[in-house]
Every structure is written in structure tokens, then in C-alpha cells.
Design a protein around this motif. Structure first.
Motif, PDB file in Angstrom:
ATOM      1  N   PRO A 156      74.585 -59.945   2.269  1.00 13.72           N
ATOM      2  CA  PRO A 156      74.634 -58.483   2.268  1.00 13.72           C
ATOM      3  C   PRO A 156      74.933 -57.960   0.868  1.00 13.72           C
ATOM      4  N   LEU A 157      74.165 -56.984   0.439  1.00 15.75           N
ATOM      5  CA  LEU A 157      74.360 -56.381  -0.881  1.00 15.75           C
ATOM      6  C   LEU A 157      74.429 -54.868  -0.709  1.00 15.75           C
ATOM      7  N   MET A 158      74.797 -54.178  -1.778  1.00 16.69           N
ATOM      8  CA  MET A 158      74.822 -52.726  -1.743  1.00 16.69           C
ATOM      9  C   MET A 158      74.115 -52.221  -2.992  1.00 16.69           C
ATOM     10  N   ASP A 159      73.254 -51.205  -2.820  1.00 16.73           N
ATOM     11  CA  ASP A 159      72.577 -50.670  -4.000  1.00 16.73           C
ATOM     12  C   ASP A 159      73.461 -49.629  -4.671  1.00 16.73           C
ATOM     13  N   SER A 160      72.955 -49.038  -5.766  1.00 22.23           N
ATOM     14  CA  SER A 160      73.770 -48.115  -6.559  1.00 22.23           C
ATOM     15  C   SER A 160      74.135 -46.858  -5.787  1.00 22.23           C
ATOM     16  N   GLU A 161      73.402 -46.576  -4.707  1.00 23.50           N
ATOM     17  CA  GLU A 161      73.712 -45.392  -3.903  1.00 23.50           C
ATOM     18  C   GLU A 161      74.555 -45.732  -2.678  1.00 23.50           C
ATOM     19  N   GLY A 162      75.042 -46.977  -2.611  1.00 27.46           N
ATOM     20  CA  GLY A 162      75.937 -47.347  -1.520  1.00 27.46           C
ATOM     21  C   GLY A 162      75.235 -47.758  -0.237  1.00 27.46           C
ATOM     22  N   ARG A 163      73.902 -47.906  -0.283  1.00 22.07           N
ATOM     23  CA  ARG A 163      73.175 -48.339   0.923  1.00 22.07           C
ATOM     24  C   ARG A 163      73.272 -49.853   1.046  1.00 22.07           C
ATOM     25  N   ARG A 164      73.474 -50.306   2.283  1.00 22.24           N
ATOM     26  CA  ARG A 164      73.566 -51.751   2.527  1.00 22.24           C
ATOM     27  C   ARG A 164      72.172 -52.328   2.685  1.00 22.24           C
ATOM     28  N   LEU A 165      71.943 -53.464   2.054  1.00 26.26           N
ATOM     29  CA  LEU A 165      70.696 -54.193   2.260  1.00 26.26           C
ATOM     30  C   LEU A 165      70.986 -55.674   2.248  1.00 26.26           C
ATOM     31  N   ASN A 166      70.068 -56.414   2.803  1.00 31.57           N
ATOM     32  CA  ASN A 166      70.217 -57.867   2.823  1.00 31.57           C
ATOM     33  C   ASN A 166      69.192 -58.486   1.895  1.00 31.57           C
ATOM     34  N   ASP A 186      75.514 -58.810  20.030  1.00 34.82           N
ATOM     35  CA  ASP A 186      76.483 -59.755  19.494  1.00 34.82           C
ATOM     36  C   ASP A 186      76.928 -59.299  18.122  1.00 34.82           C
ATOM     37  N   ASP A 187      76.001 -58.700  17.380  1.00 34.98           N
ATOM     38  CA  ASP A 187      76.273 -58.387  15.987  1.00 34.98           C
ATOM     39  C   ASP A 187      75.776 -56.998  15.703  1.00 34.98           C
ATOM     40  N   CYS A 188      76.689 -56.067  15.666  1.00 35.70           N
ATOM     41  CA  CYS A 188      76.274 -54.685  15.526  1.00 35.70           C
ATOM     42  C   CYS A 188      76.320 -54.216  14.109  1.00 35.70           C
ATOM     43  N   GLY A 189      76.522 -55.084  13.180  1.00 33.35           N
ATOM     44  CA  GLY A 189      76.704 -54.614  11.825  1.00 33.35           C
ATOM     45  C   GLY A 189      75.426 -54.427  11.059  1.00 33.35           C
ATOM     46  N   ASP A 190      74.283 -54.644  11.610  1.00 28.92           N
ATOM     47  CA  ASP A 190      73.078 -54.653  10.788  1.00 28.92           C
ATOM     48  C   ASP A 190      72.143 -53.517  11.120  1.00 28.92           C
ATOM     49  N   GLY A 191      72.635 -52.336  11.216  1.00 27.15           N
ATOM     50  CA  GLY A 191      71.723 -51.224  11.388  1.00 27.15           C
ATOM     51  C   GLY A 191      71.423 -50.974  12.841  1.00 27.15           C
TER      52      GLY A 191
END
Length: 195
Positions: free
Chosen positions: A103-113, A172-177
Motif C-alpha cells: 500500500p502506498l499513498m500519492d502526494s494528494e493522500g490517495r491510497r493505491l497499491n 474479510d478485508d474491508c480496507g481496500d476500497g
């Protein structure tokens, strides 16, 4: 306005790329993929194929990559300095290894993988394409349930999508959008969480 449907499906997902077919995910009937129609949590092309089916209906359809996760883009393969993956001054070799999704975050704070392609001496090569980019998606399965969603279920899904507390969708995993942005970011809930 069309009502929201609470839909659960059991399926096998195959990718078709360059004529090669490979099973990449399975949502079994005892742990089906769940979503609520009309909320944008799944691929639109997936939802359109499922929404009017009834409980027990079987399906077998293919979504072209252009309507799924798009083409594989070479310019989405990037080189990042190794030091951004340090924890307390030490490179996180356990997490940052070839093939791992990070998991990464771009300069605008959006999460991406991103997927680690290669770890070099002073840089990490990351593939920021969706893992299913460039592939046609073949879904084969059946509808486990299709009914009107309750207001509570709709609100629960909206809360989850906006980070407003709890996961009421049974993933099971609600963290991905959200449920259905498989999203099997593998994205969590049986659908590469489709979205």
C-alpha cells in the motif's frame, strides 16, 4: 430511481491474456462475494451482468480489459528511492520483496497499491498498474441471493466506503476500497473487490 439490490454471488474468475486462461480467484457459496447495486462498489460491467439475475441463476460472461481494469501501461511502472521504504532508518526487506503488493499513498493522500517488481541497490521498481490490467475477465458462477437492500445495509456500505465506521458488508478485508473493488486490492472481498 432503481432500488438498491443486495446481491451475493459465488463465482470463479479467470483472466484471459494473450490467449492464456488462468483462474485467479474464487468466491465460494459459503463465503460469496457481496455487494449492493447502484453504489459503484463493483465494476459497472460486472454489476450490469448480474443485477437482473435471480437467486439460483447461473452466469458465464467475459468483461474485456477496456471495461475492467484497462490496458497495462508501461508508464505506470515506476522507480522509487529505496529510503522511502525504511522503518526507523532500516529498509523494510520483509515487506518490500519481489511480487509483494504494497500500500502506498500519492502526494494528494490517495491510497493505491503497487506490486514490487525488483529491489535494486538504491531503488525499488514498482508496478502501479492494477494486478488485472490488460486482462479480459471471465466470471463463471451463480447468484446466491438477490433481494432489495435494507436502508441499514445501504447506509452501512456508504459508511464503509467513506471510512465512517465499521464494515457491515461481510468482507474479510474491508480496507481496500470496499466490497467489490476486489478492491483483491486481491483486494479484499472476493471481487478483487471489483471497483
Amino acid at each position: 430511481m432503481e432500488s438498491n439490490k443486495y446481491i451475493t454471488v459465488a463465482y470463479k474468475l479467470y483472466t484471459i491474456e494473450d490467449g492464456e486462461r488462468e483462474m485467479v480467484e474464487e468466491a465460494k457459496a459459503d463465503h460469496p462475494f457481496q455487494f449492493i447495486s447502484g453504489l459503484g462498489t463493483t465494476l459497472e460491467a460486472f454489476e450490469n451482468q448480474i443485477v437482473n439475475l435471480k437467486q439460483g441463476d447461473k452466469f458465464d460472461f467475459t468483461i474485456p480489459s477496456t471495461e475492467a481494469y484497462g490496458d497495462f501501461e508501461e508508464d505506470h511502472v515506476i522507480e522509487l528511492p529505496k529510503n522511502i521504504f525504511e522503518i526507523n532508518g532500516k529498509f523494510d526487506a520483509e515487506m518490500i520483496k519481489e511480487g509483494n503488493m504494497v500500500p502506498l499513498m500519492d502526494s494528494e493522500g490517495r491510497r493505491l497499491n503497487g506490486t514490487v517488481m525488483e529491489v535494486k541497490e538504491d531503488a525499488v521498481i514498482m508496478d502501479m498498474n492494477h494486478p488485472l490490467a490488460g486482462a479480459d475477465l471471465n466470471f463463471i458462477g451463480e447468484v446466491v441471493e438477490n433481494r432489495e437492500a435494507t436502508n441499514e445495509e445501504v447506509q452501512g456500505m456508504i459508511n464503509m466506503m467513506t471510512g465512517g465506521g465499521g464494515c457491515n458488508c461481510g468482507c474479510d478485508d474491508c480496507g481496500d476500497g470496499g466490497c467489490g473493488d476486489h478492491d483483491h486490492d486481491h483486494e479484499g472481498c472476493g471481487g478483487h473487490c471489483h471497483g
